[in-house]
Enzyme design. Structure first.
Site, PDB file in Angstrom:
ATOM      1  N   LYS A   8       0.856  -1.201   0.000  1.00 53.50           N
ATOM      2  CA  LYS A   8       0.000   0.000   0.000  1.00 53.50           C
ATOM      3  C   LYS A   8       0.882   1.238   0.000  1.00 53.50           C
ATOM      4  CE  LYS A   8       0.815   1.236   4.568  1.00 53.50           C
ATOM      5  NZ  LYS A   8       1.634   2.367   4.956  1.00 53.50           N
ATOM      6  N   PRO A  97       9.708  -4.582  -0.016  1.00 52.70           N
ATOM      7  CA  PRO A  97      10.769  -4.228   0.943  1.00 52.70           C
ATOM      8  C   PRO A  97      10.206  -3.997   2.346  1.00 52.70           C
ATOM      9  CG  PRO A  97      10.746  -2.706  -0.932  1.00 52.70           C
ATOM     10  CD  PRO A  97       9.553  -3.581  -1.086  1.00 52.70           C
ATOM     11  N   GLN A  99      10.356  -2.421   6.350  1.00 49.57           N
ATOM     12  CA  GLN A  99      10.602  -1.115   6.987  1.00 49.57           C
ATOM     13  C   GLN A  99      10.610  -0.018   5.933  1.00 49.57           C
ATOM     14  OE1 GLN A  99      13.725  -1.358  10.012  1.00 49.57           O
ATOM     15  NE2 GLN A  99      12.038  -2.135  11.256  1.00 49.57           N
ATOM     16  N   GLY A 101       7.303   1.400   4.945  1.00 48.00           N
ATOM     17  CA  GLY A 101       6.046   2.150   4.960  1.00 48.00           C
ATOM     18  C   GLY A 101       5.093   1.645   3.886  1.00 48.00           C
ATOM     19  N   GLY A 104       4.083  -4.227   3.970  1.00 44.91           N
ATOM     20  CA  GLY A 104       4.282  -5.605   3.494  1.00 44.91           C
ATOM     21  C   GLY A 104       3.930  -6.666   4.524  1.00 44.91           C
ATOM     22  N   ASP A 139      -2.514  -1.248  10.618  1.00 48.41           N
ATOM     23  CA  ASP A 139      -2.937  -1.077   9.223  1.00 48.41           C
ATOM     24  C   ASP A 139      -3.246  -2.407   8.527  1.00 48.41           C
ATOM     25  OD1 ASP A 139      -0.364  -1.886   8.795  1.00 48.41           O
ATOM     26  OD2 ASP A 139       0.322  -0.039   7.844  1.00 48.41           O
TER      27      ASP A 139
HETATM   28  C1  LIG Z   1       2.679   4.404   9.961  1.00 45.60           C
HETATM   29  C2  LIG Z   1       1.674   3.518   9.261  1.00 45.60           C
HETATM   30  C3  LIG Z   1       0.755   4.409   8.428  1.00 45.60           C
HETATM   31  O1  LIG Z   1      -0.041   3.653   7.561  1.00 45.60           O
HETATM   32  O2  LIG Z   1       2.224   2.593   8.369  1.00 45.60           O
HETATM   33  P1  LIG Z   1       3.719   2.000   8.092  1.00 45.60           P
HETATM   34  O3  LIG Z   1       4.696   3.106   7.937  1.00 45.60           O
HETATM   35  O4  LIG Z   1       4.090   1.116   9.263  1.00 45.60           O
HETATM   36  O5  LIG Z   1       3.555   1.202   6.841  1.00 45.60           O
HETATM   37  C4  LIG Z   1       0.810   2.750  10.292  1.00 45.60           C
HETATM   38  O6  LIG Z   1       0.154   3.636  11.162  1.00 45.60           O
HETATM   39  C5  LIG Z   1       1.584   1.756  11.113  1.00 45.60           C
HETATM   40  O7  LIG Z   1       0.758   0.675  11.339  1.00 45.60           O
HETATM   41  P2  LIG Z   1       1.386  -0.757  11.788  1.00 45.60           P
HETATM   42  O8  LIG Z   1       2.698  -0.947  11.104  1.00 45.60           O
HETATM   43  O9  LIG Z   1       0.326  -1.775  11.580  1.00 45.60           O
HETATM   44  O10 LIG Z   1       1.674  -0.463  13.305  1.00 45.60           O
HETATM   45  P3  LIG Z   1       1.504  -1.397  14.597  1.00 45.60           P
HETATM   46  O11 LIG Z   1       2.239  -2.668  14.362  1.00 45.60           O
HETATM   47  O12 LIG Z   1       0.078  -1.461  15.012  1.00 45.60           O
HETATM   48  O13 LIG Z   1       2.261  -0.521  15.683  1.00 45.60           O
HETATM   49  C6  LIG Z   1       3.662  -0.341  15.700  1.00 45.60           C
HETATM   50  C7  LIG Z   1       3.955   0.815  16.648  1.00 45.60           C
HETATM   51  O14 LIG Z   1       3.641   2.058  15.974  1.00 45.60           O
HETATM   52  C8  LIG Z   1       3.008   2.973  16.856  1.00 45.60           C
HETATM   53  N1  LIG Z   1       1.669   3.311  16.323  1.00 45.60           N
HETATM   54  C9  LIG Z   1       1.119   2.595  15.313  1.00 45.60           C
HETATM   55  C10 LIG Z   1      -0.107   2.949  14.790  1.00 45.60           C
HETATM   56  C11 LIG Z   1      -0.763   4.079  15.343  1.00 45.60           C
HETATM   57  N2  LIG Z   1      -1.936   4.484  14.857  1.00 45.60           N
HETATM   58  N3  LIG Z   1      -0.206   4.777  16.349  1.00 45.60           N
HETATM   59  C12 LIG Z   1       1.018   4.420  16.855  1.00 45.60           C
HETATM   60  O15 LIG Z   1       1.526   5.074  17.754  1.00 45.60           O
HETATM   61  C13 LIG Z   1       2.968   2.312  18.216  1.00 45.60           C
HETATM   62  O16 LIG Z   1       4.109   2.745  18.915  1.00 45.60           O
HETATM   63  C14 LIG Z   1       3.099   0.841  17.891  1.00 45.60           C
HETATM   64  O17 LIG Z   1       3.733   0.126  18.932  1.00 45.60           O
HETATM   65  N1  LIG Z   2       5.607 -11.281   6.745  1.00 46.91           N
HETATM   66  C1  LIG Z   2       6.378 -10.258   7.143  1.00 46.91           C
HETATM   67  N2  LIG Z   2       7.019  -9.493   6.240  1.00 46.91           N
HETATM   68  C2  LIG Z   2       7.782  -8.440   6.652  1.00 46.91           C
HETATM   69  N3  LIG Z   2       7.975  -8.101   7.935  1.00 46.91           N
HETATM   70  C3  LIG Z   2       7.356  -8.829   8.878  1.00 46.91           C
HETATM   71  C4  LIG Z   2       6.542  -9.932   8.523  1.00 46.91           C
HETATM   72  N4  LIG Z   2       6.054 -10.457   9.657  1.00 46.91           N
HETATM   73  C5  LIG Z   2       6.539  -9.734  10.677  1.00 46.91           C
HETATM   74  N5  LIG Z   2       7.346  -8.748  10.219  1.00 46.91           N
HETATM   75  C6  LIG Z   2       8.036  -7.746  11.087  1.00 46.91           C
HETATM   76  O1  LIG Z   2       7.302  -6.517  10.957  1.00 46.91           O
HETATM   77  C7  LIG Z   2       8.185  -5.424  10.761  1.00 46.91           C
HETATM   78  C8  LIG Z   2       7.468  -4.342   9.959  1.00 46.91           C
HETATM   79  O2  LIG Z   2       6.903  -4.905   8.781  1.00 46.91           O
HETATM   80  P1  LIG Z   2       7.163  -4.202   7.370  1.00 46.91           P
HETATM   81  O3  LIG Z   2       6.639  -5.033   6.258  1.00 46.91           O
HETATM   82  O4  LIG Z   2       8.601  -3.857   7.313  1.00 46.91           O
HETATM   83  O5  LIG Z   2       6.212  -2.927   7.497  1.00 46.91           O
HETATM   84  P2  LIG Z   2       6.349  -1.424   7.044  1.00 46.91           P
HETATM   85  O6  LIG Z   2       7.289  -1.333   5.888  1.00 46.91           O
HETATM   86  O7  LIG Z   2       4.963  -1.061   6.648  1.00 46.91           O
HETATM   87  O8  LIG Z   2       6.804  -0.671   8.270  1.00 46.91           O
HETATM   88  C9  LIG Z   2       9.406  -6.048  10.064  1.00 46.91           C
HETATM   89  O9  LIG Z   2      10.572  -5.301  10.320  1.00 46.91           O
HETATM   90  C10 LIG Z   2       9.467  -7.458  10.663  1.00 46.91           C
HETATM   91  O10 LIG Z   2      10.259  -7.491  11.841  1.00 46.91           O
END
Ligand SMILES: C[C@@](CO)(OP(=O)(O)O)[C@H](O)COP(=O)(O)OP(=O)(O)OC[C@H]1O[C@@H](n2ccc(N)nc2=O)[C@H](O)[C@@H]1O
Ligand SMILES: Nc1ncnc2c1ncn2[C@@H]1O[C@H](COP(=O)(O)OP(=O)(O)O)[C@@H](O)[C@H]1O
EC number: 2.7.1.148
Length: 279
Positions: A8, A97, A99, A101, A104, A139
């Protein structure tokens, strides 16, 4: 049975308030993109037993967590607590990839819920699958349908966002992920919450030409400060003709929306993961 968990992007991302549970309330538009992993499950072969009923093999890109912490296995464990599931072998071919955003891991977890529901005829229903997915991560729920969605709450309260589909149809996307890892938790810790003047939900209904001036990702300030090279990549995407460019989620991937995929993106972003597709 085989499925293709998609990545996404966030079209705008505003972090509006801290919550008592340690999370943050956000406003964002999740948009699925055609960059996928592959996930396959089959009944466990008695000739190859495993000490866990979901035996996961990961190929492709490495995932930096152990098997039990993988969201694919966590999704199995979550459903196995409420439904009778047979032991299975799962194979995840990782392309998205980490970490980045790009969601995955969240996508793999949500698609595993969908796969188990379909393969073992659990008849869970979309709303209930979204509730299970939200337990895996904020998410994850979006990936149950992976339809463009306006998300609030932790990111798990979803409403259809029809604006961007019409706006982006036929445009091209370029995703660039440099070798920089951003921890989502650490990125949230840097944020000063505020309510945006205009919701991203409204902005994505407007012509793309307005997005550059109006659509914002609140993570860009602190993350670009720590990693200035990300701001340079965003500027390069604009220099190459992007109509809109932004960091996705908490980074470190950036994306550009183009009328057509520009020439020479691989050379321009040498050393980075680069993917492009028509939306
Ligand atoms: C920032 C976003 C934006 O879409 O995406 P990514 O960059 O990870 O893809 C999301 O909010 C990431 O969601 P997700 O990756 O599912 O986060 P979670 O595992 O639930 O939480 C990881 C950590 O991020 C923080 N967290 C997450 C979501 C949220 N609304 N508030 C938070 O403060 C918390 O500290 C939590 O411990
Ligand atoms: N199937 C998976 N693919 C990737 N990361 C995973 C998976 N299951 C657990 N994780 C853990 O979740 C963390 C965040 O996932 P990731 O895909 O990197 O999310 P984002 O890029 O949206 O932050 C990874 O660093 C890894 O430690």
């Amino acid at each position: 049975m085989l499925t293709f968990p998609c990545a996404k992007i966030n079209l705008g991302l505003n972090i509006v308030a801290e919550r008592p549970d340690g999370y943050h309330d956000i406003q964002t538009v999740f948009y699925p993109i055609p960059l996928t992993d592959a996930l396959e499950i089959k009944h466990m072969d008695p000739a190859f037993p495993s000490d866990h009923p979901c035996d996961l093999k990961v190929t492709g890109n490495a995932v930096d967590c152990d098997e039990r912490s993988n969201l694919v296995v966590k999704a199995y464990d979550l459903l196995a607590a409420d439904f009778e599931l047979p032991p299975i072998h799962a194979h995840l071919f990782k392309c998205i990839p980490s970490q980045a955003g790009l969601g995955g891991g969240s996508s793999d977890g949500a698609f595993m819920i969908r796969l188990l529901d379909e393969r073992f005829r659990l008849n869970i229903g979309i709303a209930e699958m979204e509730r299970y997915a939200a337990k895996l991560g904020s998410d994850c729920a979006f990936f149950i349908t992976a339809e463009p969605s306006y998300a609030t709450g932790r990111g798990e309260i979803l409403e259809p966002a029809d604006g961007p589909k019409g706006n982006l149809h036929g445009y091209s996307i370029v995703v660039v992920k440099p070798d920089v890892a951003v921890s989502t938790r650490e990125a949230y810790a840097q944020i000063v919450c505020h309510m945006p003047r205009k919701s991203c939900r409204e902005i994505v209904r407007q012509p793309i030409s307005t997005w550059r001036d109006e659509l914002t990702n609140d993570f860009e300030g602190p993350v670009f400060k720590a990693h200035p090279e990300l701001a340079c990549i965003k500027q390069s995407l604009y220099d190459m003709g992007a109509l809109y460019a932004q960091m996705s989620g908490s980074g470190s991937a950036l994306f550009g929306i183009f009328r057509e995929i520009p020439q020479g993106v691989e050379e321009q972003f040498k050393g980075c993961f680069v993917a492009s597709a028509v939306l």
